[in-house]
Motif scaffolding. Structure first.
Motif, PDB file in Angstrom:
ATOM      1  N   UNK A  43       0.835  -1.210   0.000  1.00 18.44           N
ATOM      2  CA  UNK A  43       0.000   0.000   0.000  1.00 18.44           C
ATOM      3  C   UNK A  43       0.867   1.256   0.000  1.00 18.44           C
ATOM      4  N   UNK A  44       0.543   2.180  -0.902  1.00 19.87           N
ATOM      5  CA  UNK A  44       1.237   3.467  -0.965  1.00 19.87           C
ATOM      6  C   UNK A  44       0.243   4.591  -0.687  1.00 19.87           C
ATOM      7  N   UNK A  45       0.731   5.672  -0.101  1.00 24.08           N
ATOM      8  CA  UNK A  45      -0.139   6.813   0.203  1.00 24.08           C
ATOM      9  C   UNK A  45       0.434   8.068  -0.451  1.00 24.08           C
ATOM     10  N   UNK A  93       0.030  24.143   2.780  1.00 27.13           N
ATOM     11  CA  UNK A  93      -0.522  23.005   2.029  1.00 27.13           C
ATOM     12  C   UNK A  93       0.393  22.605   0.884  1.00 27.13           C
ATOM     13  N   UNK A  94       1.005  23.594   0.232  1.00 24.18           N
ATOM     14  CA  UNK A  94       1.949  23.300  -0.843  1.00 24.18           C
ATOM     15  C   UNK A  94       3.174  22.573  -0.304  1.00 24.18           C
ATOM     16  N   UNK A  95       3.662  23.026   0.852  1.00 21.04           N
ATOM     17  CA  UNK A  95       4.796  22.349   1.484  1.00 21.04           C
ATOM     18  C   UNK A  95       4.433  20.913   1.837  1.00 21.04           C
ATOM     19  N   UNK A  96       3.220  20.696   2.316  1.00 20.35           N
ATOM     20  CA  UNK A  96       2.787  19.344   2.671  1.00 20.35           C
ATOM     21  C   UNK A  96       2.784  18.420   1.456  1.00 20.35           C
ATOM     22  N   UNK A  97       2.175  18.879   0.363  1.00 23.81           N
ATOM     23  CA  UNK A  97       2.111  18.046  -0.843  1.00 23.81           C
ATOM     24  C   UNK A  97       3.493  17.858  -1.452  1.00 23.81           C
ATOM     25  N   UNK A  98       4.288  18.929  -1.453  1.00 22.28           N
ATOM     26  CA  UNK A  98       5.643  18.828  -2.005  1.00 22.28           C
ATOM     27  C   UNK A  98       6.504  17.900  -1.163  1.00 22.28           C
ATOM     28  N   UNK A  99       6.294  17.878   0.145  1.00 27.64           N
ATOM     29  CA  UNK A  99       7.018  16.920   0.991  1.00 27.64           C
ATOM     30  C   UNK A  99       6.756  15.491   0.542  1.00 27.64           C
ATOM     31  N   UNK A 100       5.489  15.224   0.237  1.00 30.91           N
ATOM     32  CA  UNK A 100       5.135  13.879  -0.225  1.00 30.91           C
ATOM     33  C   UNK A 100       5.780  13.596  -1.581  1.00 30.91           C
ATOM     34  N   UNK A 101       5.678  14.562  -2.500  1.00 29.42           N
ATOM     35  CA  UNK A 101       6.118  14.357  -3.880  1.00 29.42           C
ATOM     36  C   UNK A 101       7.645  14.284  -4.011  1.00 29.42           C
ATOM     37  N   UNK A 102       8.351  15.189  -3.322  1.00 29.47           N
ATOM     38  CA  UNK A 102       9.797  15.296  -3.516  1.00 29.47           C
ATOM     39  C   UNK A 102      10.627  14.497  -2.510  1.00 29.47           C
ATOM     40  N   UNK A 103      10.059  14.169  -1.362  1.00 28.77           N
ATOM     41  CA  UNK A 103      10.866  13.543  -0.322  1.00 28.77           C
ATOM     42  C   UNK A 103      10.319  12.204   0.172  1.00 28.77           C
ATOM     43  N   UNK A 104       9.076  12.204   0.615  1.00 29.15           N
ATOM     44  CA  UNK A 104       8.554  11.006   1.272  1.00 29.15           C
ATOM     45  C   UNK A 104       8.450   9.835   0.296  1.00 29.15           C
ATOM     46  N   UNK A 105       7.747  10.026  -0.828  1.00 25.25           N
ATOM     47  CA  UNK A 105       7.549   8.930  -1.776  1.00 25.25           C
ATOM     48  C   UNK A 105       8.845   8.527  -2.474  1.00 25.25           C
TER      49      UNK A 105
END
Length: 400
Positions: free
Chosen positions: A81-83, A193-205
């Motif tokens: 599962x991925x989020x 909110x942009x930082x939150x989504x960018x965290x997911x896109x650029x770092x977490x995933x």
């Protein structure tokens, strides 16, 4: 018909935005709770195979046994599962709403003609759009650089938290100086909110993908990938409550029309983070009521700052209390272009917030709200209809 299509698109996009946001925030809060609730496995065989922590739960008539591995498990399933899509959908739909609601008519919704900064007060519509986009981008760049420079190996996250807090105060101040009140609150929330989504896109995933790839290749994952993902996830969870509050703030002019709106914003942001901290610690088995108490205290300070002078009565200089017909004549001249069952102002298919003042009786039903937004200077938006101080004083003195 064009205004109706815009409204209907807004309606559906907002629905999708709210659904995606609920799913993303709910999942994020759940995983933070799960991570903080893990306990050392009781079974020796679990510890031997690398289980770092476990949690037993009961829900929906069944029992759940969650386990977290400190290293690679013996085998990774193919249906892992991925989020991430919830995060991306939330940001994309939110940005779409921003385009439809603000960037389509920036002179009306973004420009702050009352700004003390002449260049901001005199921006054209397209300039306001460019500045708004640059504001969002700069917010992410500055936040990301703070993370990389202050705590690149996650050893100084406390200092980083202070730096991010200072950054958000600066963002709140700049947004309130550059943009109109409602847009300032929205854009401050949008920076987070942009930082939150960018965290997911650029770092977490990406970090998680590298970890999975290494595990499948029988290699040891880089521990920094896991630590960076955890760092950004923790930031996201503290951003959550402030972002939600700022995104619903456009209904409350007492906050965004105040001369100290940036202070009120900052207090809301810190209050949300403190309240969230209580739940984060509670899931780890530590109850610290001082955190929500401090959060409530900050909200009370915000209430005190935003409270209207004179116990809620706006200052009035009208010599004689006006009657309903006199007030309605002003509203008809300055407000009814938008606030009508059939608005004549381009871009409006229905009266904003459902408030129409075509008749004196409709105006009387909304007397308190009309006085509040007119006295604060928020309405008419950007004073595009040229309401005078004398007319504001007449409305402020209106009593029945």
């Amino acid at each position: 018909m064009q205004a109706y299509l815009l409204d209907f698109t807004n309606f559906l996009l907002r629905w999708l935005h709210v659904i995606a946001a609920i799913a993303w925030i709910g999942e994020s809060i759940y995983f933070v709770m799960l991570d903080n609730s893990l306990r050392t496995p009781k079974a020796a065989e679990d510890r031997e195979k690398g289980v770092f922590g476990e949690m037993w739960a009961v829900h929906g008539g069944g029992f759940y046994h969650n386990q977290k591995y400190a290293s690679a498990p013996d085998k990774l399933p193919e249906d892992l599962h991925w989020s991430f899509w919830k995060a991306y959908t939330t940001w994309l739909t939110g940005f779409g709403l921003f385009v439809i609601l603000y960037m389509v008519n920036p002179s009306f919704y973004l420009v702050n003609p009352g700004s003390d900064w002449a260049w901001a007060a005199n921006m054209s519509g397209w300039q306001a759009n460019v500045v708004a986009l640059a504001f969002l981008l700069a917010g992410w760049v500055v936040y990301n650089e703070l993370c990389k420079r202050i705590s690149p190996d996650m050893q100084r996250d406390g200092l980083l938290s202070i730096a991010v807090a200072v950054m958000m105060v600066v963002v709140a101040y700049l947004s309130s100086q550059i943009f109109s009140g409602r847009a300032a609150f929205l854009l401050t929330g949008a920076v987070m909110a942009t930082a939150m989504s960018a965290n997911v896109f650029f770092w977490i995933i990406p970090g998680q993908r590298r970890m999975v790839k290494a595990m499948k290749a029988g290699e040891t994952p880089n521990p920094l990938d896991g630590k960076r993902g955890k760092q950004r996830s923790v930031h996201n969870t503290y951003f959550t409550l402030p972002v939600v509050l700022l995104m619903i703030s456009n209904h409350y002019s007492f906050a965004y029309s105040h001369e100290l709106a940036w202070v009120i914003m900052s207090l809301f942001i810190f209050a949300g983070a403190l309240i969230r901290q209580y739940f984060v610690l509670m899931h780890a088995g530590h109850k610290r009521p001082a955190y929500p108490a401090a959060g409530v205290a900050l909200l009370l300070v915000a209430f005190w700052i935003a409270a209207p002078a004179g116990g809620g009565q706006a200052n009035a200089t009208a010599a004689v209390a006006p009657d309903l017909d006199e007030v309605h004549a002003i509203v008809e001249a300055r407000c009814v272009a938008c606030h009508s069952r059939e608005p004549s102002q381009p871009g409006f298919n229905a009266p904003p917030a459902g408030m129409a003042y075509d008749t004196p009786e409709q105006l009387r039903a909304q007397r308190a709200k009309v006085k509040e937004v007119v006295a604060s200077g928020y309405m008419p938006l950007g004073n595009m209809t040229g309401m005078t101080d004398e007319e504001r004083a007449v409305i402020a003195a209106w009593e029945e």
